[in-house]
Enzyme design. Structure first.
Site, PDB file in Angstrom:
ATOM      1  N   ASP A   1      -7.117  10.463  -8.275  1.00 39.06           N
ATOM      2  CA  ASP A   1      -7.902  11.421  -7.482  1.00 39.06           C
ATOM      3  C   ASP A   1      -7.482  12.849  -7.832  1.00 39.06           C
ATOM      4  O   ASP A   1      -8.112  13.813  -7.384  1.00 39.06           O
ATOM      5  CB  ASP A   1      -7.815  11.134  -5.973  1.00 39.06           C
ATOM      6  CG  ASP A   1      -6.410  11.239  -5.411  1.00 39.06           C
ATOM      7  OD1 ASP A   1      -5.455  11.368  -6.198  1.00 39.06           O
ATOM      8  OD2 ASP A   1      -6.266  11.184  -4.170  1.00 39.06           O
ATOM      9  N   SER A   2      -6.463  12.979  -8.706  1.00 37.42           N
ATOM     10  CA  SER A   2      -6.132  14.292  -9.267  1.00 37.42           C
ATOM     11  C   SER A   2      -7.305  14.846 -10.070  1.00 37.42           C
ATOM     12  O   SER A   2      -7.301  16.019 -10.437  1.00 37.42           O
ATOM     13  CB  SER A   2      -4.880  14.201 -10.150  1.00 37.42           C
ATOM     14  OG  SER A   2      -5.041  13.195 -11.125  1.00 37.42           O
TER      15      SER A   2
ATOM     16  N   ASP B   1      -7.742   5.174  -8.174  1.00 35.58           N
ATOM     17  CA  ASP B   1      -7.118   5.733  -6.968  1.00 35.58           C
ATOM     18  C   ASP B   1      -8.083   5.664  -5.794  1.00 35.58           C
ATOM     19  O   ASP B   1      -9.243   6.092  -5.908  1.00 35.58           O
ATOM     20  CB  ASP B   1      -6.827   7.226  -7.228  1.00 35.58           C
ATOM     21  CG  ASP B   1      -5.390   7.585  -7.000  1.00 35.58           C
ATOM     22  OD1 ASP B   1      -4.635   6.760  -6.439  1.00 35.58           O
ATOM     23  OD2 ASP B   1      -5.012   8.701  -7.394  1.00 35.58           O
TER      24      ASP B   1
ATOM     25  N   LYS C   1      -4.982   1.948  -6.448  1.00 33.85           N
ATOM     26  CA  LYS C   1      -3.729   2.554  -5.991  1.00 33.85           C
ATOM     27  C   LYS C   1      -4.024   3.263  -4.676  1.00 33.85           C
ATOM     28  O   LYS C   1      -5.077   3.872  -4.536  1.00 33.85           O
ATOM     29  CB  LYS C   1      -3.208   3.560  -7.024  1.00 33.85           C
ATOM     30  CG  LYS C   1      -1.971   4.326  -6.533  1.00 33.85           C
ATOM     31  CD  LYS C   1      -1.303   5.109  -7.639  1.00 33.85           C
ATOM     32  CE  LYS C   1      -1.904   6.471  -7.916  1.00 33.85           C
ATOM     33  NZ  LYS C   1      -1.920   7.377  -6.748  1.00 33.85           N
TER      34      LYS C   1
ATOM     35  N   GLU D   1      -2.028   5.631  -1.389  1.00 34.23           N
ATOM     36  CA  GLU D   1      -0.838   6.385  -0.978  1.00 34.23           C
ATOM     37  C   GLU D   1      -0.372   5.947   0.408  1.00 34.23           C
ATOM     38  O   GLU D   1      -1.190   5.677   1.277  1.00 34.23           O
ATOM     39  CB  GLU D   1      -1.165   7.891  -0.933  1.00 34.23           C
ATOM     40  CG  GLU D   1      -1.534   8.465  -2.281  1.00 34.23           C
ATOM     41  CD  GLU D   1      -1.825   9.970  -2.221  1.00 34.23           C
ATOM     42  OE1 GLU D   1      -1.634  10.595  -1.163  1.00 34.23           O
ATOM     43  OE2 GLU D   1      -2.270  10.507  -3.255  1.00 34.23           O
TER      44      GLU D   1
ATOM     45  N   GLU E   1       6.729   9.456  -6.477  1.00 36.97           N
ATOM     46  CA  GLU E   1       6.428  10.834  -6.893  1.00 36.97           C
ATOM     47  C   GLU E   1       7.314  11.827  -6.147  1.00 36.97           C
ATOM     48  O   GLU E   1       7.478  11.743  -4.910  1.00 36.97           O
ATOM     49  CB  GLU E   1       4.946  11.147  -6.599  1.00 36.97           C
ATOM     50  CG  GLU E   1       4.577  12.583  -6.947  1.00 36.97           C
ATOM     51  CD  GLU E   1       3.079  12.841  -7.025  1.00 36.97           C
ATOM     52  OE1 GLU E   1       2.281  11.904  -6.865  1.00 36.97           O
ATOM     53  OE2 GLU E   1       2.715  14.018  -7.269  1.00 36.97           O
TER      54      GLU E   1
END
Ligand code: KIV
Length: 290
Positions: free
Chosen positions: A52-53, A91, A120, A122, A189
């Site tokens: 999502d970056s 993501d 993925k 978070e 991270e």
């Protein structure tokens, strides 16, 4: 000389990642957001992440919070059409795995239907219920702990996490909970190297570090950071292997200058008519309005 190990030609799967963890083989993961980055990276790395970056790197957003399922799907489809061997992870964007198990499964399942091998997401213990729901539906999940960009507001900015004993112990507990919930790998991270090393030696699943020191089972860096394609501040954990931005900034004005002085395109870069057609068009004059 090639830097690619000979065994890298095999298609990377989740069981292979588990085997590599046991063998102590380090894995390389980078982001891909489109067909160009996927075509370059797919043969060279083990895992491609449609991160999502994409929001900050490609879409000019300030952070990842506005990234939607629609944006992610658009980029995932481009990468999925291009990838052949790396494991493809998508993501889960902000709010796509928070509302209910049904919504989470539908969103993650949609990514698998668009070509991802895994998703993925978070977060720690709070996300265990959703992770279990996904794993129960045969949807492989990669966890993500430490500095989690979707929590940037709560964390008060881009800050290293796990720096007190209490925070470090919570992270280790979270890491263990994610493994027990069925995650096949874990991104760590922005945490101290010693903490990432402790997580890596105690977990059976691979850890993939970014700003988490050298002891993780693998490393992830954003494609544009590895190639120096971003401009401005470079975080401490980034090592650029090319100055891509400068290379492109040098190439483009040379092309524009050639256009402006008439030296581009040359005869070799142009198509030619057969001789008889050339004569016909040379004799042609406008017939004027009818
Ligand atoms: O979105 C992303 O690029 C990521 C990596 C930095 C791990 O989550």
């Amino acid at each position: 000389m090639s830097h690619i190990p000979s065994s890298i030609s095999e298609r990377v799967t989740i069981p292979i990642l588990g085997r590599w963890k046991k063998e102590g083989r380090r894995l390389a993961m980078t982001t891909a957001y489109d067909a160009v980055s996927a075509r370059i990276a797919d043969p060279l790395v083990d895992i491609l992440l449609v991160g999502d970056s994409v929001g900050n790197v490609c879409l000019g957003l300030e952070n990842t919070l506005p990234v939607s399922m629609a944006m992610m799907s658009h980029h995932l489809e481009a990468v999925a059409r291009t990838r052949h061997r790396a494991l493809l992870v998508a993501d889960m964007p902000f709010l796509s795995f928070h509302l209910s198990a049904e919504d989470t499964i539908r969103n993650a399942g949609g990514f698998l239907q668009r070509g991802a091998d895994a998703v993925k997401l978070e977060g720690g213990a709070k996300r265990v219920q959703m992770i279990r729901a996904l794993v129960d539906c045969e949807i492989p999940v990669m966890g993500h702990l430490g500095f989690t960009p979707q929590s940037v507001t709560v964390m008060g900015g881009y800050k290293v996490q796990g720096r007190t004993a209490a925070d470090a112990l919570r992270l280790l507990e979270d890491a263990y909970s994610l493994q027990e919930a069925g995650c096949f790998a874990l991104v760590l991270e922005g945490i101290p190297a010693e903490l990432a090393a402790r997580a890596t030696e105690t977990l059976a699943i691979p850890t993939i570090g970014i700003g988490a020191g050298p002891s993780c089972s693998g490393q992830v860096l954003v494609f544009h950071d590895v190639l120096g394609l971003t401009k401005g501040h470079r975080p401490k954990f980034v090592r650029a292997y090319a100055e891509g931005f400068g290379i492109l900034q040098d190439a483009l004005p040379r092309w524009a200058a050639d256009v402006r002085d008439g030296s581009f395109p040359g005869a070799d870069e142009s198509y030619q008519l057969p001789h008889d057609c050339g004569e016909a068009i040379a004799r042609w004059t406008p017939s004027g309005p009818k």
